[in-house]
Design an enzyme around this catalytic site. Structure first.
Site, mmCIF file in Angstrom:
data_model
loop_
_atom_site.group_PDB
_atom_site.id
_atom_site.type_symbol
_atom_site.label_atom_id
_atom_site.label_comp_id
_atom_site.label_asym_id
_atom_site.label_seq_id
_atom_site.Cartn_x
_atom_site.Cartn_y
_atom_site.Cartn_z
ATOM 1 N N GLU A 1 -6.219 9.527 17.058
ATOM 2 C CA GLU A 1 -6.874 10.954 17.322
ATOM 3 C C GLU A 1 -7.374 10.740 15.586
ATOM 4 O O GLU A 1 -8.456 11.562 16.434
ATOM 5 C CB GLU A 1 -6.001 12.007 17.385
ATOM 6 C CG GLU A 1 -4.746 11.095 18.422
ATOM 7 C CD GLU A 1 -3.912 10.498 19.134
ATOM 8 O OE1 GLU A 1 -3.749 9.920 17.452
ATOM 9 O OE2 GLU A 1 -3.762 10.098 19.920
ATOM 10 N N GLU B 1 -9.309 -1.367 5.363
ATOM 11 C CA GLU B 1 -8.343 -1.617 6.569
ATOM 12 C C GLU B 1 -8.995 -1.281 7.669
ATOM 13 O O GLU B 1 -8.404 -1.700 8.672
ATOM 14 C CB GLU B 1 -6.708 -0.336 6.072
ATOM 15 C CG GLU B 1 -5.711 -0.686 6.985
ATOM 16 C CD GLU B 1 -4.636 0.233 6.149
ATOM 17 O OE1 GLU B 1 -4.601 1.212 5.728
ATOM 18 O OE2 GLU B 1 -3.773 0.419 6.727
ATOM 19 N N SER C 1 4.101 -1.418 4.240
ATOM 20 C CA SER C 1 4.385 -2.308 5.119
ATOM 21 C C SER C 1 4.780 -3.404 3.721
ATOM 22 O O SER C 1 4.067 -3.153 2.738
ATOM 23 C CB SER C 1 3.502 -2.655 5.913
ATOM 24 O OG SER C 1 3.051 -1.587 6.531
ATOM 25 N N GLN D 1 1.021 -1.462 0.045
ATOM 26 C CA GLN D 1 0.139 -0.464 0.017
ATOM 27 C C GLN D 1 1.343 1.139 -0.168
ATOM 28 O O GLN D 1 1.369 1.585 0.989
ATOM 29 C CB GLN D 1 -0.694 0.343 1.291
ATOM 30 C CG GLN D 1 -1.751 1.036 1.531
ATOM 31 C CD GLN D 1 -2.724 1.238 2.916
ATOM 32 O OE1 GLN D 1 -1.630 0.965 3.358
ATOM 33 N NE2 GLN D 1 -3.349 2.013 2.272
ATOM 34 N N GLY D 2 1.007 2.029 -0.752
ATOM 35 C CA GLY D 2 1.405 3.194 -1.289
ATOM 36 C C GLY D 2 0.675 4.499 -1.133
ATOM 37 O O GLY D 2 -0.099 4.960 -1.459
ATOM 38 N N TYR D 3 0.688 4.615 0.411
ATOM 39 C CA TYR D 3 -0.453 5.888 0.456
ATOM 40 C C TYR D 3 0.809 6.879 1.672
ATOM 41 O O TYR D 3 1.113 7.560 0.957
ATOM 42 C CB TYR D 3 -1.529 5.714 1.629
ATOM 43 C CG TYR D 3 -2.546 4.264 1.111
ATOM 44 C CD1 TYR D 3 -2.254 4.479 0.021
ATOM 45 C CD2 TYR D 3 -3.821 4.976 2.567
ATOM 46 C CE1 TYR D 3 -4.156 3.890 -0.785
ATOM 47 C CE2 TYR D 3 -4.983 4.813 1.310
ATOM 48 C CZ TYR D 3 -5.008 4.145 0.199
ATOM 49 O OH TYR D 3 -6.509 3.855 -0.287
ATOM 50 N N SER D 4 0.882 6.672 2.820
ATOM 51 C CA SER D 4 1.993 7.634 3.454
ATOM 52 C C SER D 4 2.973 8.219 2.531
ATOM 53 O O SER D 4 3.687 7.500 2.384
ATOM 54 C CB SER D 4 2.076 7.123 4.896
ATOM 55 O OG SER D 4 1.061 6.615 5.162
#
Ligand SMILES: Cc1cc2nc3c(=O)[nH]c(=O)nc-3n(C[C@H](O)[C@H](O)[C@H](O)COP(=O)(O)OP(=O)(O)OC[C@H]3O[C@@H](n4cnc5c(N)ncnc54)[C@H](O)[C@@H]3O)c2cc1C
Length: 393
Positions: free
Chosen positions: A377, A249, A166, A131-134
């Site tokens: 949060e 997710e 990850s 997963q290439g998000y952050s």
């Protein structure tokens, strides 16, 4: 006999004949699960045997349609399958980000060609996804992402950096958020693309976690190429897909909080012993464990009920944030209790006597649960706005 009862009998017989004895043991760790891929990490040869047999019937993804490699089971049949697997202690045959994250997003937003191309390979465990998000400056504020995709006719050229990806070093393909347009608001101009990690423009560099393992990476794109046939949905409209995938997710991560098979109470009795009246011989720990076990049972029951109520494959939507928040906080409490129960022996880091630090490493790893997939949060913000409808401050 009802159709469902007949299905149960057939399933029971098939599982008895086909689930290898070695696959009737609980998985010991994340690494012990089978993740598939072009170069699968095989701890035991039966992992692949079991995966192939289940995939043949479409039972690695029982509720996906048959034409995409699934089992085409309805909700009732899928429940029977999971009950019958639990009856003999059969472990899941395949666990992957493709199954829990990308698959649901493709089923919802992918073109017919994309579904036919990618879903069967996920179902058979042939391709492992990451997963290439952050990005370094886009975590909680994900829409600030800057990885750029430039239009080159039939493909995009991608430059930028992802972080905390990850298993990027083990994955074959990536589902990736990229910026195709910078002119509008930050939520516009984001596109959802798929591409092969095995190409010259992609580099991964593992990062060490506090638990000592290196399950995630910095991921660099230096003129990486993605075919436009692998743009999911419309160009610039990837944010909706990104959010939908995140709900799946979060649902997956929340399951870490479900009540474990061997209760903390049982473990405590084995480790600490009982007093004259048969109760755990430590009153403070006893109270904390009892409260935790009640909360974990209530959580598992609520998850089961809500799971039954959700339409098959549709997921929970924004309510997944409630489960993500509570499930991960519960899992952290369980790991704290495991440390308390184990005492000194739970603090060891290496060596057989300490099971190579399993308890302390799991405890440290659990700290990441309330960060990955969106921090606690941020989940509270989503719950207040999108579930409770509270106004912005
Ligand atoms: C084990 C693990 C695995 C991961 N795997 C992946 C992966 O495979 N792919 C991927 O793309 N990413 C992955 N991530 C990254 C994860 O999604 C991010 O870490 C997460 O979204 C938080 O972003 P950040 O680390 O940049 O922290 P920041 O966004 O910088 O947050 C720092 C702190 O500020 C708080 N904060 C920030 N904004 C707000 C706000 N608006 N209101 C209240 N508090 C706020 C946060 O809660 C946090 O406590 C993984 C992370 C972990 C820990």
């Amino acid at each position: 006999m009802s159709d469902l009862e007949q299905f149960r009998q057939e399933t029971r017989a098939w599982l008895e004949d086909n689930c290898p004895v070695t696959m009737r043991e609980p998985v010991k760790s994340f690494e012990d699960m089978y993740h598939g891929g072009r170069n699968p990490e095989i701890i035991h040869p039966d992992q692949k045997v079991w995966c192939d047999r289940m995939a043949e019937r479409g039972w690695t993804v029982p509720q996906w349609p048959k034409e995409y490699g699934g089992g085409g089971l309805d909700k009732g049949e899928a429940k029977v399958l999971s009950q019958e697997m639990a009856r003999i202690g059969a472990r899941g045959a395949l666990w992957s980000f493709g199954i829990v994250m990308l698959g649901p997003a493709l089923l919802q937003f992918g073109s017919e060609e994309q579904k036919l191309e990618h879903l069967p390979k996920i179902a058979r465990g042939e391709i492992r996804w990451c997963q290439g998000y952050s990005e370094p400056n886009a975590g909680s504020d994900l829409a600030s992402l800057a990885t750029k995709a430039e239009d080159h006719g039939d493909h995009y050229i991608i430059n930028g950096q992802k972080v905390w990806t990850s298993y990027a070093d083990k994955a074959d393909w990536i589902f990736c958020l990229v910026r195709t347009d910078n002119s509008g608001s930050k939520h516009e101009g984001i596109s959802f693309v798929l591409f092969d990690m095995e190409q010259p423009g992609v580099t991964t560099r593992p990062i060490k976690l506090i638990s000592g393992s290196s399950p995630f990476c910095e991921t660099f794109f230096d003129n990486a190429k993605a075919s436009k046939s692998n743009l999911v949905g419309e160009e610039g409209k990837g944010w909706t897909i990104a959010k939908y995938l995140l709900t799946h997710e979060r649902e997956m991560i929340s399951s870490f909080g479900a009540a474990p098979k061997k209760s903390v109470g049982q473990q405590a009795v084995e480790a600490i012993g009982t007093d004259a009246s048969g109760r755990l011989a430590n009153s403070v720990l006893r109270q904390n464990i009892a409260q935790y076990q009640l909360d974990a049972m209530a959580f598992s029951a609520t998850m089961a009920r809500v799971g039954d109520e959700a339409r098959a494959g549709q997921g929970l939507g924004a309510a997944s944030s409630i489960f993500k928040y509570y499930g991960t906080e519960l899992n952290k409490r369980r790991n704290e209790l495991n440390i308390a129960v184990g005492g000194e022996s739970a603090l060891g880091w290496e060596g057989e006597a300490y099971a190579d630090g399993r308890v302390s490493r799991d405890w440290l790893r659990s700290k990441g649960n309330s960060i990955e997939g969106g921090t606690s949060e941020v989940q509270l913000n989503i719950i207040s706005k999108r579930v409770l409808g509270l106004p912005d401050q």
